[in-house]
Write a protein that holds these residues in place. Structure first.
Motif, PDB file in Angstrom:
ATOM      1  N   SER A  86      52.128  77.662  -2.554  1.00  0.00           N
ATOM      2  CA  SER A  86      52.981  76.624  -1.962  1.00  0.00           C
ATOM      3  C   SER A  86      52.701  76.441  -0.480  1.00  0.00           C
ATOM      4  O   SER A  86      53.039  75.409   0.091  1.00  0.00           O
ATOM      5  N   THR A  87      52.071  77.411   0.140  1.00  0.00           N
ATOM      6  CA  THR A  87      51.777  77.344   1.573  1.00  0.00           C
ATOM      7  C   THR A  87      50.379  76.803   1.869  1.00  0.00           C
ATOM      8  O   THR A  87      49.986  76.733   3.025  1.00  0.00           O
ATOM      9  N   CYS A  88      49.629  76.421   0.825  1.00  0.00           N
ATOM     10  CA  CYS A  88      48.262  75.932   1.005  1.00  0.00           C
ATOM     11  C   CYS A  88      48.076  74.590   0.287  1.00  0.00           C
ATOM     12  O   CYS A  88      48.442  74.465  -0.887  1.00  0.00           O
ATOM     13  N   ALA A  89      47.472  73.634   0.968  1.00  0.00           N
ATOM     14  CA  ALA A  89      47.226  72.324   0.367  1.00  0.00           C
ATOM     15  C   ALA A  89      46.068  72.365  -0.626  1.00  0.00           C
ATOM     16  O   ALA A  89      45.999  71.556  -1.541  1.00  0.00           O
ATOM     17  N   VAL A  90      45.161  73.319  -0.438  1.00  0.00           N
ATOM     18  CA  VAL A  90      43.975  73.438  -1.276  1.00  0.00           C
ATOM     19  C   VAL A  90      43.947  74.846  -1.875  1.00  0.00           C
ATOM     20  O   VAL A  90      44.203  75.821  -1.176  1.00  0.00           O
ATOM     21  N   PRO A  91      43.633  74.991  -3.186  1.00  0.00           N
ATOM     22  CA  PRO A  91      43.526  76.332  -3.770  1.00  0.00           C
ATOM     23  C   PRO A  91      42.489  77.184  -3.037  1.00  0.00           C
ATOM     24  O   PRO A  91      41.521  76.667  -2.483  1.00  0.00           O
ATOM     25  N   ILE A  92      42.711  78.492  -3.061  1.00  0.00           N
ATOM     26  CA  ILE A  92      41.834  79.428  -2.354  1.00  0.00           C
ATOM     27  C   ILE A  92      41.078  80.274  -3.378  1.00  0.00           C
ATOM     28  O   ILE A  92      41.683  80.883  -4.259  1.00  0.00           O
ATOM     29  N   GLN A  93      39.757  80.302  -3.249  1.00  0.00           N
ATOM     30  CA  GLN A  93      38.921  81.116  -4.133  1.00  0.00           C
ATOM     31  C   GLN A  93      38.782  82.507  -3.524  1.00  0.00           C
ATOM     32  O   GLN A  93      38.417  82.642  -2.348  1.00  0.00           O
TER      33      GLN A  93
END
Length: 82
Positions: free
Chosen positions: A31-38
């Motif tokens: 919820s704190t990131c606009a883009v998923p993190i790999q």
């Protein structure tokens, strides 16, 4: 987490955990990131408060994740009182 496996949506309260990816690669949707993190094996990430997130293994290799709660000494005192 097996191939195409998911860690369902969940939230973290105080204290935030540290998470280590031990093997494989996984995507975190937060919820704190606009883009998923790999994340890949060897990565360590700190969950930020407040956050809701879920994880998805898009690969065919199983993923191993270790999550650790870090308590301050006053948290331990409060925990014993509950």
């Amino acid at each position: 987490i097996g191939a195409a496996g998911v860690v369902p949506l969940h939230a973290h309260a105080h204290p935030p955990p540290l998470t280590r990816i031990s093997s494989g690669e996984i995507t975190k949707h937060a919820s704190t990131c606009a883009v998923p993190i790999q994340h890949k094996a060897g990565d360590i990430t700190a969950e930020k408060n407040p956050t809701s997130h879920w994880w998805k293994n898009h690969g065919t290799t199983p993923v191993t994740i270790y999550s650790f709660d870090i308590f301050r000494s006053e948290d331990k005192k409060n925990e014993k009182m509950m």
